[in-house]
Scaffold this motif. Structure first.
Motif, PDB file in Angstrom:
ATOM      1  N   SER A 164       0.728  -1.231   0.224  1.00 14.05           N
ATOM      2  CA  SER A 164       0.070   0.218   0.116  1.00 14.05           C
ATOM      3  C   SER A 164       0.191   1.541   0.071  1.00 14.05           C
ATOM      4  CB  SER A 164      -1.033  -0.274   1.369  1.00 14.05           C
ATOM      5  OG  SER A 164       0.405  -0.644   2.416  1.00 14.05           O
ATOM      6  N   ALA A 165       2.209   1.438   0.001  1.00 14.95           N
ATOM      7  CA  ALA A 165       3.667   2.581   0.166  1.00 14.95           C
ATOM      8  C   ALA A 165       4.307   1.911  -0.615  1.00 14.95           C
ATOM      9  CB  ALA A 165       4.204   2.436   1.750  1.00 14.95           C
ATOM     10  N   ASP A 166       4.895   3.165  -1.159  1.00 14.82           N
ATOM     11  CA  ASP A 166       5.653   3.225  -2.512  1.00 14.82           C
ATOM     12  C   ASP A 166       6.813   2.316  -1.987  1.00 14.82           C
ATOM     13  OD1 ASP A 166       4.134   5.024  -3.994  1.00 14.82           O
ATOM     14  OD2 ASP A 166       6.135   7.015  -2.970  1.00 14.82           O
ATOM     15  N   LEU A 167       7.366   1.255  -2.740  1.00 14.64           N
ATOM     16  CA  LEU A 167       8.710   1.063  -2.571  1.00 14.64           C
ATOM     17  C   LEU A 167       9.815   2.021  -2.078  1.00 14.64           C
ATOM     18  CD1 LEU A 167      10.001  -2.226  -2.900  1.00 14.64           C
ATOM     19  CD2 LEU A 167      10.849  -1.274  -4.553  1.00 14.64           C
ATOM     20  N   THR A 168      10.612   1.584  -0.289  1.00 14.38           N
ATOM     21  CA  THR A 168      11.318   2.190  -0.258  1.00 14.38           C
ATOM     22  C   THR A 168      12.959   1.403  -0.917  1.00 14.38           C
ATOM     23  OG1 THR A 168      11.865   1.148   1.949  1.00 14.38           O
ATOM     24  CG2 THR A 168      10.047   2.982   1.499  1.00 14.38           C
ATOM     25  N   ALA A 169      14.038   2.639  -0.841  1.00  9.43           N
ATOM     26  CA  ALA A 169      15.449   1.969  -0.298  1.00  9.43           C
ATOM     27  C   ALA A 169      15.776   0.315   0.656  1.00  9.43           C
ATOM     28  CB  ALA A 169      16.752   2.867   0.068  1.00  9.43           C
ATOM     29  N   GLU A 170      14.721   0.787   1.809  1.00 11.56           N
ATOM     30  CA  GLU A 170      14.729  -0.426   2.810  1.00 11.56           C
ATOM     31  C   GLU A 170      14.573  -1.369   2.381  1.00 11.56           C
ATOM     32  OE1 GLU A 170      13.371   1.818   5.363  1.00 11.56           O
ATOM     33  OE2 GLU A 170      15.605   2.674   6.770  1.00 11.56           O
ATOM     34  N   ASP A 171      13.138  -1.760   1.741  1.00 11.30           N
ATOM     35  CA  ASP A 171      12.626  -3.389   1.004  1.00 11.30           C
ATOM     36  C   ASP A 171      13.132  -3.395   0.081  1.00 11.30           C
ATOM     37  OD1 ASP A 171      10.360  -2.398   2.484  1.00 11.30           O
ATOM     38  OD2 ASP A 171       9.884  -1.247   0.433  1.00 11.30           O
ATOM     39  N   GLN A 172      14.531  -2.359  -0.398  1.00  5.50           N
ATOM     40  CA  GLN A 172      15.143  -3.027  -1.761  1.00  5.50           C
ATOM     41  C   GLN A 172      16.222  -3.511  -1.370  1.00  5.50           C
ATOM     42  OE1 GLN A 172      15.705   0.712  -4.177  1.00  5.50           O
ATOM     43  NE2 GLN A 172      14.409   0.011  -5.533  1.00  5.50           N
ATOM     44  N   GLU A 173      17.065  -3.321  -0.356  1.00  2.00           N
ATOM     45  CA  GLU A 173      18.059  -4.238   0.569  1.00  2.00           C
ATOM     46  C   GLU A 173      17.768  -5.249   1.169  1.00  2.00           C
ATOM     47  OE1 GLU A 173      19.236  -0.672   2.878  1.00  2.00           O
ATOM     48  OE2 GLU A 173      20.104  -0.020   1.300  1.00  2.00           O
ATOM     49  N   MET A 174      16.549  -5.009   1.411  1.00  2.00           N
ATOM     50  CA  MET A 174      16.115  -6.875   1.998  1.00  2.00           C
ATOM     51  C   MET A 174      15.654  -7.360   1.427  1.00  2.00           C
ATOM     52  SD  MET A 174      13.266  -8.185   2.554  1.00  2.00           S
ATOM     53  CE  MET A 174      11.334  -7.348   2.908  1.00  2.00           C
ATOM     54  N   LEU A 175      15.422  -6.884   0.475  1.00  2.00           N
ATOM     55  CA  LEU A 175      15.248  -7.806  -0.268  1.00  2.00           C
ATOM     56  C   LEU A 175      16.695  -9.074  -1.280  1.00  2.00           C
ATOM     57  CD1 LEU A 175      11.410  -6.608  -2.594  1.00  2.00           C
ATOM     58  CD2 LEU A 175      11.643  -8.370  -1.068  1.00  2.00           C
ATOM     59  N   GLN A 176      16.892  -7.838  -1.407  1.00  2.00           N
ATOM     60  CA  GLN A 176      18.612  -8.127  -2.250  1.00  2.00           C
ATOM     61  C   GLN A 176      19.122  -9.852  -1.243  1.00  2.00           C
ATOM     62  OE1 GLN A 176      19.752  -8.443  -4.538  1.00  2.00           O
ATOM     63  NE2 GLN A 176      21.419  -9.166  -4.369  1.00  2.00           N
ATOM     64  N   ALA A 177      19.493  -9.017   0.290  1.00  2.00           N
ATOM     65  CA  ALA A 177      19.343  -9.442   1.270  1.00  2.00           C
ATOM     66  C   ALA A 177      19.812 -11.335   1.315  1.00  2.00           C
ATOM     67  CB  ALA A 177      19.552  -9.004   2.856  1.00  2.00           C
ATOM     68  N   VAL A 178      17.309 -11.107   1.143  1.00  2.00           N
ATOM     69  CA  VAL A 178      16.680 -12.241   0.951  1.00  2.00           C
ATOM     70  C   VAL A 178      17.819 -13.034   0.707  1.00  2.00           C
ATOM     71  CG1 VAL A 178      14.749 -13.392   0.977  1.00  2.00           C
ATOM     72  CG2 VAL A 178      15.005 -11.223   2.818  1.00  2.00           C
ATOM     73  N   SER A 179      17.587 -13.009  -0.825  1.00  2.00           N
ATOM     74  CA  SER A 179      18.070 -13.396  -2.432  1.00  2.00           C
ATOM     75  C   SER A 179      18.788 -13.987  -2.635  1.00  2.00           C
ATOM     76  CB  SER A 179      17.703 -12.463  -3.486  1.00  2.00           C
ATOM     77  OG  SER A 179      17.992 -13.181  -5.077  1.00  2.00           O
ATOM     78  N   GLU A 180      20.250 -13.456  -0.984  1.00  2.00           N
ATOM     79  CA  GLU A 180      21.130 -13.749  -1.269  1.00  2.00           C
ATOM     80  C   GLU A 180      21.430 -14.893  -0.304  1.00  2.00           C
ATOM     81  OE1 GLU A 180      23.720 -10.238  -0.444  1.00  2.00           O
ATOM     82  OE2 GLU A 180      23.992  -9.288  -2.714  1.00  2.00           O
ATOM     83  N   THR A 181      20.773 -14.873   0.714  1.00  2.00           N
ATOM     84  CA  THR A 181      20.775 -16.310   1.203  1.00  2.00           C
ATOM     85  C   THR A 181      21.050 -17.287   0.510  1.00  2.00           C
ATOM     86  OG1 THR A 181      18.325 -16.639   1.794  1.00  2.00           O
ATOM     87  CG2 THR A 181      19.429 -14.676   2.995  1.00  2.00           C
ATOM     88  N   GLY A 182      20.482 -17.322  -0.323  1.00  2.00           N
ATOM     89  CA  GLY A 182      20.233 -18.921  -1.663  1.00  2.00           C
ATOM     90  C   GLY A 182      19.059 -19.939  -1.009  1.00  2.00           C
ATOM     91  N   LYS A 183      18.302 -19.433   0.395  1.00  2.00           N
ATOM     92  CA  LYS A 183      17.893 -20.531   1.233  1.00  2.00           C
ATOM     93  C   LYS A 183      15.959 -20.258   0.892  1.00  2.00           C
ATOM     94  CE  LYS A 183      19.517 -19.505   4.934  1.00  2.00           C
ATOM     95  NZ  LYS A 183      19.100 -19.751   7.005  1.00  2.00           N
ATOM     96  N   PRO A 184      15.507 -20.994   1.036  1.00  2.00           N
ATOM     97  CA  PRO A 184      13.692 -20.513  -0.152  1.00  2.00           C
ATOM     98  C   PRO A 184      13.162 -19.729   1.170  1.00  2.00           C
ATOM     99  CG  PRO A 184      14.221 -22.575   0.916  1.00  2.00           C
ATOM    100  CD  PRO A 184      15.453 -22.337   1.032  1.00  2.00           C
ATOM    101  N   TRP A 185      12.567 -18.805  -0.613  1.00  2.00           N
ATOM    102  CA  TRP A 185      11.800 -17.657   0.347  1.00  2.00           C
ATOM    103  C   TRP A 185      10.791 -17.602   0.102  1.00  2.00           C
ATOM    104  CZ3 TRP A 185      12.116 -12.212  -1.972  1.00  2.00           C
ATOM    105  CH2 TRP A 185      12.808 -12.805  -3.157  1.00  2.00           C
ATOM    106  N   VAL A 186       9.658 -16.515  -0.195  1.00  2.00           N
ATOM    107  CA  VAL A 186       8.711 -16.472  -0.482  1.00  2.00           C
ATOM    108  C   VAL A 186       8.448 -14.429  -0.328  1.00  2.00           C
ATOM    109  CG1 VAL A 186       5.803 -16.802  -0.900  1.00  2.00           C
ATOM    110  CG2 VAL A 186       7.249 -18.509   0.317  1.00  2.00           C
ATOM    111  N   PHE A 187       8.094 -13.921  -1.271  1.00  2.00           N
ATOM    112  CA  PHE A 187       7.721 -12.836  -1.585  1.00  2.00           C
ATOM    113  C   PHE A 187       6.381 -12.508  -1.140  1.00  2.00           C
ATOM    114  CE2 PHE A 187       6.299  -8.801  -3.580  1.00  2.00           C
ATOM    115  CZ  PHE A 187       7.313  -7.785  -3.109  1.00  2.00           C
ATOM    116  N   VAL A 188       6.101 -11.741  -0.120  1.00  2.00           N
ATOM    117  CA  VAL A 188       4.958 -11.730   0.902  1.00  2.00           C
ATOM    118  C   VAL A 188       4.448 -10.259   0.285  1.00  2.00           C
ATOM    119  CG1 VAL A 188       3.259 -11.859   2.606  1.00  2.00           C
ATOM    120  CG2 VAL A 188       5.004 -13.567   2.194  1.00  2.00           C
ATOM    121  N   ALA A 189       3.544  -9.675  -0.092  1.00  2.00           N
ATOM    122  CA  ALA A 189       3.415  -8.544  -0.663  1.00  2.00           C
ATOM    123  C   ALA A 189       2.519  -8.353   0.314  1.00  2.00           C
ATOM    124  CB  ALA A 189       2.931  -8.427  -1.926  1.00  2.00           C
ATOM    125  N   SER A 190       2.019  -7.526   1.465  1.00  2.00           N
ATOM    126  CA  SER A 190       1.327  -7.302   2.355  1.00  2.00           C
ATOM    127  C   SER A 190      -0.057  -6.321   2.161  1.00  2.00           C
ATOM    128  CB  SER A 190       1.605  -7.003   3.803  1.00  2.00           C
ATOM    129  OG  SER A 190       2.355  -5.803   3.716  1.00  2.00           O
TER     130      SER A 190
END
Length: 458
Positions: free
Chosen positions: A311-337
């Motif tokens: 419901s809000a604009d994407l922030t730099a913190e969002d982008q950094e978080m998604l990048q960090a999650v992706s780099e873990t190599g673990k199973p993950w789900v993108f949850v748009a709340s």
């Protein structure tokens, strides 16, 4: 057989519909008789074993404190293999405390944690794998976990191990015969047959070891970190999944300062949900500690829900978080709340098509079914493994691994033409390790550790 009679409250503490007092030991029925007065003309022990009798529970002074049902069983045909008795009372903590006090005054002593099941094991009513299944069943956090524990309690794993054990005993019997009659030639066809048996049992043990990951998952649950920036909807998602307000939810960023853990079942998969502090740079030393713990929880998790407020604009913190999650190599789900507050689905375009993604509204429940489907796809049930035939803890895994390694060495020795006495050493090691799985050869300190984890009264 043990020489004393034990007693305990075997239902959870607190008010309830029913509370149970349990006894086991040579004087169990007699002790119960001293504290229970039937309402009919017959004495308690004049009734048949396992017959529920209605009457009064008496305190240590002989005064009635409750109307209860009472029954006794005679060993070895009981849960523990000893004489047992059970009083089914109203679930009043005071009634149960007074009743237990009366049982102690009548000659029983307080049972230790897991002592009823330990006696069942020592008296041959359960093997060790079945006894561990009792604990797993008590702690089951999902339908799959409960079904597996019930299957193991019914003996599914024990039968599997028993089949392997029996086949290896047959191999031992043959080579002992060879040692006893050294002048007899070994039939080459028989040697090939024994080689086939050892290879098959090695495969069975490897399959058991491969099941351990799934078994631990059912027993302990998948560690699932819920991460995202402050106010992304992480705590609301956790509360919705567990069914009550476990985590505090406010509009103030940084409300969650520490990790909050709770269990739930989603898509048939047991999860250990870990709600984390919002990932952001902060000058607040307490919040900064929470962020550090969040990053550690993400590193140790087996599954990650990356939550972004759609419901809000994407922030730099969002982008950094998604990048960090992706780099873990673990199973993950993108949850748009917060789908109920969003004007469009613009968040979903941020993620590539291969990443499991879902739009959810924790307020309305929309999208939670799809989230469950995605989790089930990431952690599918192994249909080939029947309920009850999975290893569930490190003790079982370690014993099965030693058995498998010993069988592998025996197979190599047979193929290399090693003398029968050397081959027998490896087969005996395999049998000893299998015996530890079921308790045939387990050390006392191991059994102490296993049963100490049980609750009192079980």
């Amino acid at each position: 057989m043990t020489a004393d009679t034990i007693a305990a409250i075997s239902t959870p503490w607190g008010p309830g519909a029913i509370g149970i007092l349990r006894l086991s030991g040579p004087e169990a029925a007699r002790v119960a008789e001293k504290c229970f007065k039937p309402l009919g003309h017959k004495g308690f022990l004049e009734h048949k074993p396992r017959e529920l009798v209605y009457g009064d529970l008496l305190d240590s002074g002989g005064e009635a404190i409750d109307r209860v049902l009472c029954a006794y069983s005679l060993g070895p045909n009981s849960y523990t293999g000893e004489d047992t008795a059970e009083l089914q009372c109203h679930g009043s903590p005071m009634v149960l405390a007074l009743g237990l006090e009366a049982l102690f005054a009548a000659g029983a002593r307080q049972a230790k944690a897991g002592e009823f099941t330990r006696r069942a094991f020592l008296n041959g009513r359960l093997d060790l794998a079945q006894a561990e299944a009792v604990g797993d069943l008590l702690e089951a956090q999902s339908r799959e976990g409960a079904r597996h524990a019930a299957g193991q309690l019914a003996g599914a794993l024990s039968r599997k191990i028993g089949d392997i054990y029996s086949a290896l005993v047959d191999v031992m019997a043959h080579f002992h015969a060879v040692l006893d009659y050294p002048d007899e030639d070994i039939d080459p066809f028989r040697l090939k047959e024994l080689e086939k048996v050892l290879a098959h049992q090695e495969g069975e043990l490897n399959a058991l070891l491969a099941s351990c990951g799934r078994g631990k998952l059912l027993r302990e649950g998948v560690a699932c970190a819920i991460v995202g920036r402050p106010n992304a909807g992480k705590s609301t998602l956790l509360n919705t999944l567990v069914g009550y307000d476990r985590a505090i939810v406010t509009d103030i960023p940084g409300t969650t300062r520490d990790t909050v853990e709770e269990r739930c079942e989603l898509g048939g998969v047991p999860l250990r949900l870990i709600d984390t502090a919002g990932l952001r740079d902060t000058a607040d030393p307490v919040e900064r500690l929470g962020v550090e713990r969040s990053r550690k929880a993400m590193e140790e998790a087996e599954l990650i829900f990356a939550v972004v407020d759609m419901s809000a604009d994407l922030t730099a913190e969002d982008q950094e978080m998604l990048q960090a999650v992706s780099e873990t190599g673990k199973p993950w789900v993108f949850v748009a709340s917060k789908k109920d507050l969003a004007e469009s689905s613009r968040s979903m375009g941020l993620i590539g098509g291969d990443t499991p993604s879902v739009e959810v509204s924790a307020l309305t429940g929309e999208g939670l079914d799809k989230l469950g489907t995605l989790v089930a796809e990431l952690f599918p049930r192994e249909e080939a493994a029947p309920y009850g035939q999975l290893l569930t803890n490190a003790r079982q895994e370690e014993a099965a691994r030693r058995a498998g390694e010993a069988v592998h060495r025996a197979l190599e020795a047979l193929q290399a033409g090693v003398t029968p006495d050397a081959l027998l050493t490896d087969v005996e090691e395999a049998l000893a390790a299998l015996g530890e799985l079921t308790g045939q050869s387990v050390r006392e300190d191991i059994t102490d550790r296993i049963f100490s984890k049980f609750c009192v009264g079980k």
